[in-house]
Design a protein around this motif. Sequence first.
Motif, short mmCIF file in Angstrom:
data_model
loop_
_atom_site.label_atom_id
_atom_site.label_comp_id
_atom_site.label_asym_id
_atom_site.label_seq_id
_atom_site.Cartn_x
_atom_site.Cartn_y
_atom_site.Cartn_z
N VAL A 1 -4.22 -10.58 -6.23
CA VAL A 1 -4.82 -9.38 -5.63
C VAL A 1 -4.81 -8.27 -6.68
CG1 VAL A 1 -4.74 -7.70 -3.76
CG2 VAL A 1 -3.94 -10.04 -3.36
N SER A 2 -5.96 -7.69 -6.96
CA SER A 2 -6.07 -6.57 -7.90
C SER A 2 -5.83 -5.28 -7.14
CB SER A 2 -7.45 -6.55 -8.57
OG SER A 2 -7.64 -7.73 -9.34
N VAL A 3 -4.78 -4.54 -7.54
CA VAL A 3 -4.39 -3.32 -6.85
C VAL A 3 -4.70 -2.13 -7.75
CG1 VAL A 3 -2.49 -2.07 -5.75
CG2 VAL A 3 -2.54 -4.58 -5.70
N PRO A 4 -5.49 -1.15 -7.28
CA PRO A 4 -5.83 0.02 -8.12
C PRO A 4 -4.63 0.95 -8.28
CG PRO A 4 -6.70 0.31 -5.91
CD PRO A 4 -6.12 -1.08 -5.96
N ALA A 5 -4.73 1.85 -9.24
CA ALA A 5 -3.68 2.85 -9.44
C ALA A 5 -3.65 3.81 -8.25
CB ALA A 5 -3.95 3.62 -10.73
N GLY A 6 -2.47 4.32 -7.96
CA GLY A 6 -2.35 5.25 -6.84
C GLY A 6 -0.91 5.39 -6.41
N ASP A 7 -0.68 6.31 -5.51
CA ASP A 7 0.69 6.58 -5.06
C ASP A 7 0.94 6.06 -3.65
OD1 ASP A 7 -0.97 8.27 -3.74
OD2 ASP A 7 0.16 10.11 -4.16
N LYS A 8 0.04 5.20 -3.13
CA LYS A 8 0.21 4.68 -1.78
C LYS A 8 0.62 3.21 -1.83
CE LYS A 8 -3.16 7.75 0.44
NZ LYS A 8 -4.38 7.83 1.28
N PRO A 9 1.50 2.77 -0.91
CA PRO A 9 1.87 1.35 -0.86
C PRO A 9 0.74 0.52 -0.26
CG PRO A 9 2.90 2.54 0.95
CD PRO A 9 2.20 3.57 0.10
N THR A 10 0.80 -0.78 -0.47
CA THR A 10 -0.17 -1.71 0.11
C THR A 10 0.57 -2.84 0.80
OG1 THR A 10 -0.33 -2.96 -1.96
CG2 THR A 10 -1.94 -1.22 -1.61
N ASP A 11 -0.07 -3.40 1.81
CA ASP A 11 0.50 -4.50 2.59
C ASP A 11 -0.40 -5.72 2.55
OD1 ASP A 11 2.74 -3.12 3.23
OD2 ASP A 11 2.36 -2.98 5.38
N LEU A 12 0.14 -6.81 3.04
CA LEU A 12 -0.58 -8.08 3.12
C LEU A 12 -0.63 -8.51 4.58
CD1 LEU A 12 -1.73 -10.49 1.33
CD2 LEU A 12 0.57 -11.46 1.51
N LEU B 1 3.17 -5.65 0.05
CA LEU B 1 2.56 -6.20 -1.16
C LEU B 1 2.99 -5.40 -2.39
CD1 LEU B 1 0.56 -8.32 -2.23
CD2 LEU B 1 -1.26 -6.63 -1.94
N THR B 2 2.76 -4.08 -2.39
CA THR B 2 3.22 -3.22 -3.48
C THR B 2 3.84 -1.96 -2.91
OG1 THR B 2 1.08 -2.08 -3.66
CG2 THR B 2 1.41 -4.05 -5.03
N GLU B 3 4.77 -1.38 -3.65
CA GLU B 3 5.40 -0.14 -3.24
C GLU B 3 4.59 1.05 -3.74
OE1 GLU B 3 9.34 -0.28 -4.73
OE2 GLU B 3 9.99 -1.90 -3.38
N ALA C 1 -5.64 -7.43 2.50
CA ALA C 1 -4.66 -6.65 1.76
C ALA C 1 -5.18 -5.22 1.69
CB ALA C 1 -4.44 -7.21 0.37
N GLY C 2 -4.25 -4.25 1.68
CA GLY C 2 -4.68 -2.86 1.57
C GLY C 2 -3.75 -1.90 2.26
N ASP C 3 -4.33 -0.82 2.75
CA ASP C 3 -3.58 0.27 3.37
C ASP C 3 -2.79 -0.22 4.58
OD1 ASP C 3 -3.69 2.61 5.63
OD2 ASP C 3 -3.40 3.43 3.62
N PRO C 4 -1.45 0.01 4.62
CA PRO C 4 -0.62 -0.51 5.73
C PRO C 4 -1.07 -0.01 7.10
CG PRO C 4 0.75 0.18 3.90
CD PRO C 4 -0.64 0.63 3.57
N LYS C 5 -1.47 1.27 7.19
CA LYS C 5 -1.88 1.83 8.48
C LYS C 5 -3.11 1.12 9.01
CE LYS C 5 -3.10 6.19 10.74
NZ LYS C 5 -3.31 7.67 10.54
N LEU C 6 -4.09 0.89 8.14
CA LEU C 6 -5.31 0.20 8.56
C LEU C 6 -5.03 -1.24 8.93
CD1 LEU C 6 -7.83 1.58 5.90
CD2 LEU C 6 -7.66 2.23 8.31
N LEU C 7 -4.14 -1.89 8.20
CA LEU C 7 -3.82 -3.29 8.50
C LEU C 7 -3.06 -3.41 9.82
CD1 LEU C 7 -2.89 -4.81 5.03
CD2 LEU C 7 -5.07 -4.83 6.24
N ARG C 8 -2.19 -2.45 10.12
CA ARG C 8 -1.50 -2.48 11.41
C ARG C 8 -2.50 -2.32 12.55
NH1 ARG C 8 2.60 0.42 8.62
NH2 ARG C 8 1.67 2.42 9.22
N SER C 9 -3.48 -1.45 12.34
CA SER C 9 -4.54 -1.28 13.35
C SER C 9 -5.32 -2.58 13.52
CB SER C 9 -5.46 -0.14 12.94
OG SER C 9 -6.54 -0.01 13.84
#
Length: 419
Positions: free
Chosen positions: A96-107, A148-150, A186-194
């Motif tokens: 999974v290619s994760v862009p730069a940023g200050d937000k965590p990602t989930d799977l 996935l990433t912190e 994979a992506g934003d934890p809030k969106l994935l929980r939804s």
Amino acid sequence: MRLRSALRCLLALLLLMSCGAAWGQSFDLDKGREPVVSLDGHWRFHPGDSPSTGGSFAWAAAGFDDKGWVLLDSSKPWSEQGYPNMGGFGWYRFTVSVPAGDKPTDLLLAPTVSSYEVYVDGKLVGSRGPFPPKTLPSTEFNFHLFPLTEAGNPSARTVEVALRMWHSPAWASYEGGGPLEPGHMAGDPKLLRSEQKHYYVQRSVRFVDAYSYSIITTLVGIAVLCLFLMRPAEREYLWFACLLLAQSADNVFYIGQQLDAWFPEPVYDLVDAALVAVMICASLLFFSRVLAARAGKLGHVALVLAALSPPASVLYWPHWASPATSASIQIACLMPAMLWILFTLVRSAVRGNLDAHLLLLPTVLDLGFYFGDNLAIVMAQAGLTDLPSMRIFEVPVPLPPFQLQTGTLLHLVFLLALL
């Protein structure tokens, strides 16, 4: 006049600015997207378990060369892609290619038949279901979230994900291992929980007909039981109430097991078989009373065999029998009672019994569906057919806003005839 002209110019300017703002909106396909990516596609796969050193698995490590592994569709079991009847361990890998940023990602992983562990860059981040030495398969077919990433990634990077899956050999002959359906993300934890909640609701809608039928049978069963308490001499009310309440309870346990895996599989199999035995025995006693037909020695033998059927459903858990043999023994124990009911109905109908005329066709359809569905499951378990074993004859009948399954429809017809 000058003031009026100035006001007109001001209003025209404001109107022009507002229209320009409305007409000047733009949309960016790059920056205007939700930070979520679908992982459906082809994953690297290797059968068997990874060699381990010091408690860590080589196939989970970051930088492991998996180019020699085969590619499998992540939305289908491995049994449908060249590995039929395979139980035990199997590994999947993808990046999974994760862009730069200050937000965590989930799977977010879609339902699987197998238990699994999730490794991200060689580190275990979560698991689901039992692993050996436990031999029970996992039955919690839901979507699950894993980190996935912190937060705080200063630059873009590629993450390597490895899934160590274990599929119970008890199910391998008729249920494929690995992922069951698409929906991996994979992506934003809030969106994935939804999205996880959305999938759960969507799955729950499939059981609306079973929910509704359970409520109906429970209410009718309680009402009929009250009639028996008022007229205890008329025991057909008692057997009718037992039939309906057992059927309702079996529906509730089935829904709970499918959605939330309430019990370990052997416990569910035993409870389900016990409730089915209650339904068959109550049906025999009900028809015996309504049609004024004595059960006799054959009827009593059929009742005893039906009462002894539940333990047969779990013979394959301690490996005393194969799943197909275990299910065949259970059906064989129930068959005498079903044949007694059908024979008694036909004989009474030939003799001109109006109740038998009314009940014959709905009973034949209901019992015939049960027998045909279970026979098809046994054939799939024995490897005699390539059909999926779960709910083979459950053909949905369109009935907006939900679908009515064939089995529920026949139960409803049977219930109306009994009433």
